[in-house]
Design a protein around this motif. Structure first.
Motif, PDB file in Angstrom:
ATOM      1  N   ALA A 102       0.831  -1.205   0.000  1.00  9.47           N
ATOM      2  CA  ALA A 102       0.000   0.000   0.000  1.00  9.47           C
ATOM      3  C   ALA A 102       0.865   1.254   0.000  1.00  9.47           C
ATOM      4  CB  ALA A 102      -0.926  -0.014   1.221  1.00  9.47           C
ATOM      5  N   TYR A 103       1.904   1.263   0.822  1.00 15.93           N
ATOM      6  CA  TYR A 103       2.789   2.431   0.875  1.00 15.93           C
ATOM      7  C   TYR A 103       3.590   2.578  -0.416  1.00 15.93           C
ATOM      8  CZ  TYR A 103       2.162   4.021   5.675  1.00 15.93           C
ATOM      9  OH  TYR A 103       1.652   4.569   6.828  1.00 15.93           O
ATOM     10  N   ALA A 104       4.088   1.468  -0.952  1.00 15.54           N
ATOM     11  CA  ALA A 104       4.891   1.535  -2.173  1.00 15.54           C
ATOM     12  C   ALA A 104       4.063   2.052  -3.346  1.00 15.54           C
ATOM     13  CB  ALA A 104       5.459   0.148  -2.493  1.00 15.54           C
ATOM     14  N   LEU A 107       3.229   5.741  -2.831  1.00 16.17           N
ATOM     15  CA  LEU A 107       4.425   6.549  -3.109  1.00 16.17           C
ATOM     16  C   LEU A 107       4.659   6.671  -4.606  1.00 16.17           C
ATOM     17  CD1 LEU A 107       6.827   8.094  -1.972  1.00 16.17           C
ATOM     18  CD2 LEU A 107       8.074   5.931  -1.816  1.00 16.17           C
ATOM     19  N   CYS A 108       4.355   5.620  -5.350  1.00 18.29           N
ATOM     20  CA  CYS A 108       4.472   5.667  -6.818  1.00 18.29           C
ATOM     21  C   CYS A 108       3.519   6.705  -7.393  1.00 18.29           C
ATOM     22  CB  CYS A 108       4.183   4.278  -7.385  1.00 18.29           C
ATOM     23  SG  CYS A 108       4.306   4.173  -9.183  1.00 18.29           S
ATOM     24  N   LEU A 109       2.267   6.708  -6.909  1.00 12.29           N
ATOM     25  CA  LEU A 109       1.280   7.673  -7.400  1.00 12.29           C
ATOM     26  C   LEU A 109       1.682   9.100  -7.062  1.00 12.29           C
ATOM     27  CD1 LEU A 109      -1.516   8.305  -8.636  1.00 12.29           C
ATOM     28  CD2 LEU A 109      -2.476   8.009  -6.334  1.00 12.29           C
ATOM     29  N   PRO A 269      -5.041   3.112  -6.172  1.00 13.41           N
ATOM     30  CA  PRO A 269      -4.200   2.842  -4.998  1.00 13.41           C
ATOM     31  C   PRO A 269      -4.977   3.041  -3.703  1.00 13.41           C
ATOM     32  CG  PRO A 269      -3.012   4.187  -6.585  1.00 13.41           C
ATOM     33  CD  PRO A 269      -4.419   4.093  -7.084  1.00 13.41           C
ATOM     34  N   LYS A 270      -4.618   2.288  -2.681  1.00  9.66           N
ATOM     35  CA  LYS A 270      -5.304   2.370  -1.394  1.00  9.66           C
ATOM     36  C   LYS A 270      -4.860   3.617  -0.637  1.00  9.66           C
ATOM     37  CE  LYS A 270      -5.708  -2.649  -0.893  1.00  9.66           C
ATOM     38  NZ  LYS A 270      -5.354  -3.825  -0.053  1.00  9.66           N
ATOM     39  N   ILE A 335       2.240   7.394 -12.587  1.00 11.55           N
ATOM     40  CA  ILE A 335       0.808   7.520 -12.292  1.00 11.55           C
ATOM     41  C   ILE A 335       0.048   6.301 -12.816  1.00 11.55           C
ATOM     42  CG2 ILE A 335      -1.276   8.836 -12.825  1.00 11.55           C
ATOM     43  CD1 ILE A 335       0.449  11.365 -12.779  1.00 11.55           C
ATOM     44  N   CYS A 336       0.284   5.929 -14.075  1.00 12.93           N
ATOM     45  CA  CYS A 336      -0.393   4.757 -14.638  1.00 12.93           C
ATOM     46  C   CYS A 336       0.076   3.476 -13.956  1.00 12.93           C
ATOM     47  CB  CYS A 336      -0.143   4.688 -16.142  1.00 12.93           C
ATOM     48  SG  CYS A 336      -0.830   6.077 -17.071  1.00 12.93           S
ATOM     49  N   GLY A 337       1.370   3.421 -13.604  1.00 16.71           N
ATOM     50  CA  GLY A 337       1.884   2.243 -12.931  1.00 16.71           C
ATOM     51  C   GLY A 337       1.241   2.024 -11.578  1.00 16.71           C
ATOM     52  N   ALA A 338       0.909   3.133 -10.875  1.00 15.47           N
ATOM     53  CA  ALA A 338       0.282   3.012  -9.560  1.00 15.47           C
ATOM     54  C   ALA A 338      -1.066   2.301  -9.648  1.00 15.47           C
ATOM     55  CB  ALA A 338       0.116   4.395  -8.935  1.00 15.47           C
ATOM     56  N   PHE A 339      -1.747   2.402 -10.765  1.00 16.17           N
ATOM     57  CA  PHE A 339      -3.028   1.711 -10.947  1.00 16.17           C
ATOM     58  C   PHE A 339      -2.822   0.230 -11.281  1.00 16.17           C
ATOM     59  CE2 PHE A 339      -4.172   6.102 -11.366  1.00 16.17           C
ATOM     60  CZ  PHE A 339      -5.450   6.183 -10.838  1.00 16.17           C
ATOM     61  N   CYS A 340      -1.566  -0.163 -11.510  1.00 14.73           N
ATOM     62  CA  CYS A 340      -1.237  -1.570 -11.787  1.00 14.73           C
ATOM     63  C   CYS A 340      -0.279  -2.132 -10.731  1.00 14.73           C
ATOM     64  CB  CYS A 340      -0.616  -1.710 -13.175  1.00 14.73           C
ATOM     65  SG  CYS A 340      -1.704  -1.221 -14.520  1.00 14.73           S
ATOM     66  N   SER A 341      -0.377  -1.590  -9.502  1.00 14.73           N
ATOM     67  CA  SER A 341       0.384  -2.098  -8.345  1.00 14.73           C
ATOM     68  C   SER A 341       1.890  -1.953  -8.521  1.00 14.73           C
ATOM     69  CB  SER A 341       0.026  -3.564  -8.072  1.00 14.73           C
ATOM     70  OG  SER A 341      -1.352  -3.723  -7.862  1.00 14.73           O
ATOM     71  N   SER A 342       2.325  -0.875  -9.127  1.00 11.26           N
ATOM     72  CA  SER A 342       3.750  -0.654  -9.340  1.00 11.26           C
ATOM     73  C   SER A 342       4.351   0.142  -8.191  1.00 11.26           C
ATOM     74  CB  SER A 342       3.974   0.108 -10.651  1.00 11.26           C
ATOM     75  OG  SER A 342       5.308   0.551 -10.778  1.00 11.26           O
ATOM     76  N   MET A 343       5.608  -0.138  -7.876  1.00  8.57           N
ATOM     77  CA  MET A 343       6.352   0.726  -6.969  1.00  8.57           C
ATOM     78  C   MET A 343       7.013   1.817  -7.822  1.00  8.57           C
ATOM     79  SD  MET A 343       9.547  -1.769  -6.013  1.00  8.57           S
ATOM     80  CE  MET A 343      10.820  -2.219  -7.220  1.00  8.57           C
ATOM     81  N   PRO A 344       7.598   2.861  -7.223  1.00 13.30           N
ATOM     82  CA  PRO A 344       8.167   3.965  -8.017  1.00 13.30           C
ATOM     83  C   PRO A 344       9.200   3.482  -9.031  1.00 13.30           C
ATOM     84  CG  PRO A 344       8.029   4.601  -5.723  1.00 13.30           C
ATOM     85  CD  PRO A 344       7.681   3.144  -5.777  1.00 13.30           C
ATOM     86  N   VAL A 345       9.172   4.076 -10.221  1.00 17.03           N
ATOM     87  CA  VAL A 345      10.067   3.676 -11.308  1.00 17.03           C
ATOM     88  C   VAL A 345      10.747   4.910 -11.898  1.00 17.03           C
ATOM     89  CG1 VAL A 345       8.727   1.627 -11.894  1.00 17.03           C
ATOM     90  CG2 VAL A 345       8.197   3.810 -13.013  1.00 17.03           C
ATOM     91  N   THR A 346      11.830   4.664 -12.579  1.00 21.31           N
ATOM     92  CA  THR A 346      12.542   5.709 -13.319  1.00 21.31           C
ATOM     93  C   THR A 346      13.404   5.026 -14.371  1.00 21.31           C
ATOM     94  OG1 THR A 346      13.949   7.672 -13.110  1.00 21.31           O
ATOM     95  CG2 THR A 346      14.553   5.766 -11.788  1.00 21.31           C
TER      96      THR A 346
END
Length: 612
Positions: A102-104, A107-109, A269-270, A335-346
């Motif tokens: 949930a936190y990850a 944080l991504c969003l 995201p939760k 932002i889109c990754g957060a809707f697919c359970s992603s942690m922060p990316v770069t």
């Protein structure tokens, strides 16, 4: 504006489809699959580093490739999980129950929203505040922290890896008697093999094999093995673990465990979660409490992500790329990754380098990588449970040890030792307190040096003579601007010069000064009045017209200006009081700068463009 133009403006990646040939598709496919073989083991390892279940690393690896293909501008850049962001995410995923994901994801969003705000406000230049020494100190410290955090996995010790360097080392040394021989042996051998395979790509076959076709075949095979070394080691160790653990009652290796199969559910995201306190009691957290827990990471993590992504884009795509466009692509990936359970990316430098070496032609290569990751989630996830944790730790350690940049220290020591201090502060404080605090302290030290330079500008002071023998004191700033911080410095230097050299006209050389602020201009007005009371004239030499306007509007004083020191005689004739005062003053102290040695040009002749 036509519909096509609107489409290109909203989705710049559509331009890559113009003239997209079969050869381009084949090149992108090869590059995409090659990068995919790299990101699969890395994604699993980085999710573990972030304190999450392994599948979250794969969830984070496919959205960025698709989004960047549509919005990005550099064909080599690959978006996905990285060791650095995984480490920073791990600071918030150890609160128990389901709070880690949930936190990850939250944080991504938030990172994506912050990055999008930076793009809208065109704040990409903020990353320029982070100097190279600070960047080196930060990345080197994080490499050390990441490497030490994987020692538990490498040694077969139970428990989370954590992101605190001191506590991690204390825990490792306190549990050395619990080291598992099987995991340590497997991990050590894996690191050695990975490092050897990394050097394999440097092997040159020129002159050793005469047949060109054979030479190309062997060179290609070596390149594939060296590039896919992570996947190869993970595959071999997984087969070894599977065969060993099936035959023995107790497995000699700690395995990754069950990896959830299938695609992530697309959902918001939760904004609330449940954690465990120290007593084991479940505590419900709302969004405000989660927001408070994330704290500075909500700003520092996006800035670090932007810094890395822009640096990679410039390294591969050149300086002509738009930072704003890169910010938009990165922000939408998060932002889109957060809707697919992603942690922060770069952007990942290592995978981008693999992409470049694989001959990628367009950003669409990221789409092929994403398809491979999705296939792995759907078909291979049940087999990931046999991957030894020691092998994943070996993958991370062998990757981050090259992030420690020792080679920068020597040239910095030779040319600018002062810049070593911000880098050293960043490195030490990142290890001692945390990477966020270390980075802030490093940047603050750099900014403090900039403020000090603005407050204490370099001013050269010379006592000279005109061709007709009129003595004057020349003050020459070596910076292009004088701000309010510097006006007291100018006042102090002029006062000291008059004390040393005696009463004489003061000339402020403005040839290299192009900017005054309002406070500095008012300070100059006060200085001019003080000098006038002491019958010391103040002249501006070679001053730009805009400076004269600023001084006039700010002080309502017409500052006398001259083009060269020889104009002094004419102006002094117009001010009889000054001439009378200077005639009855004590003789000026002789200065070596007035009379040069025989055969050498004097300082005055240099000003006038003559030689003695």
């Amino acid at each position: 504006m036509t519909l096509r133009d609107w489409g290109y403006r909203l989705l710049p990646g559509l331009k890559w489809l113009q003239g997209y040939t079969g050869q381009d598709a084949v090149a992108d496919l090869i590059a995409g699959v090659t990068v995919g073989l790299t990101v699969l083991p890395q994604g699993l390892a980085y999710a573990t580093l972030a304190g999450l279940e392994p599948q979250y690393g794969l969830y984070s690896a496919f959205v960025g490739g698709i989004i960047y293909a549509m919005l990005g501008s550099c064909r080599q850049v690959t978006i996905g999980p990285t060791a650095l962001l995984a480490l920073m995410t791990s600071r918030h995923t150890g609160l128990g129950l389901g709070s880690g994901p949930a936190y990850a994801i939250l944080l991504c969003l938030i990172s994506g929203i912050v990055e999008l705000g930076m793009a809208v406000l065109k704040l990409g230049a903020l990353v320029d505040l982070i100097s190279l020494p600070v960047t080196v100190g930060f990345t080197s410290a994080t490499a050390v922290i990441i490497g030490t955090s994987q020692l538990k996995g490498l040694l077969g010790l139970r428990g989370g890896s954590g992101s605190d360097f001191i506590n991690t080392m204390r825990s490792v040394f306190g549990n050395l008697h619990k080291v598992r021989t099987g995991d340590f042996t497997l991990g050590l051998i894996s690191i050695i093999i990975l490092l050897l395979l990394r050097k394999l790509k440097d092997v040159k076959l020129d002159g050793r094999i005469r047949n060109l076709r054979t030479q190309q075949l062997i060179s290609g095979s070596i390149w594939v093995i060296a590039t896919g070394r992570n996947a190869l080691v993970v595959l071999v160790t997984s087969v070894l673990a599977y065969s060993t653990c099936e035959q023995m009652e107790s497995c000699p290796f700690i395995l990754t465990g069950k990896v959830k199969s299938g695609l992530p559910s697309v959902s918001l995201p939760k904004f609330g979660t449940t954690i465990l306190d120290r007593n084991g009691t479940e505590i419900r957290q709302n969004f405000e409490q989660m927001f408070s827990e994330l704290g500075p990471s909500m700003l520092i993590l996006p800035i670090i992500a932007v810094l890395g992504n822009v640096a990679i884009s410039k390294a591969f795509g050149g300086a002509g790329l738009s930072p704003t466009r890169e910010l938009v692509a990165l922000s939408m990936s998060n932002i889109c990754g957060a809707f697919c359970s992603s942690m922060p990316v770069t952007g990942s430098f290592s995978r981008s380098a693999v992409n470049h070496a694989s001959g990628v032609r367009t950003p669409l290569g990221g789409c092929y990588t994403s398809v491979l990751v999705l296939l792995a989630l759907g078909l291979l996830a049940p087999y990931f449970q046999y991957i030894p944790k020691a092998a994943l730790s070996a993958v991370i350690i062998s990757a981050v040890i090259f992030m420690i940049e020792f080679e920068v220290i020597k040239p910095l020591w030779r040319c600018s030792r002062r810049e070593l201090l911000p880098g050293a502060i960043t490195f030490v404080m990142s290890l001692a307190v945390g990477v966020e605090i270390g980075l802030l302290l490093g940047v603050s030290t750099d900014v403090a040096f900039l403020v000090y330079r603005a407050a204490r500008p370099v001013l050269s002071v010379s006592k000279l003579q005109t061709t007709n023998g009129v003595n004057y004191i020349l003050i020459r700033p070596k910076h292009s601007s004088l701000y309010f911080l510097a006006i007291e410095r100018v006042r102090s230097v002029i006062s000291k010069a008059l004390t040393i050299y005696g009463t004489a006209p003061v000339i402020l050389d403005c040839a290299h000064v192009h900017e005054f602020d309002f406070t500095a201009a008012r300070g100059m007005g006060s200085l001019q009045k003080e000098l006038a009371k002491a019958n010391v004239p103040l002249f501006l030499m070679s001053a730009d017209k805009t400076i004269g306007v600023i001084l006039k509007e700010s002080t309502n004083i017409d500052f006398p200006t001259i083009d060269c020191p020889d104009d002094l005689e004419f102006l002094l004739e117009q001010t009889a009081d000054y001439v009378l005062h200077l005639q009855i003053s004590a003789p000026l102290v002789e200065s070596r700068m007035v009379h040069g040695d025989a055969g050498e040009p004097t300082e005055l002749s240099k000003l006038n463009g003559k030689t003695s």
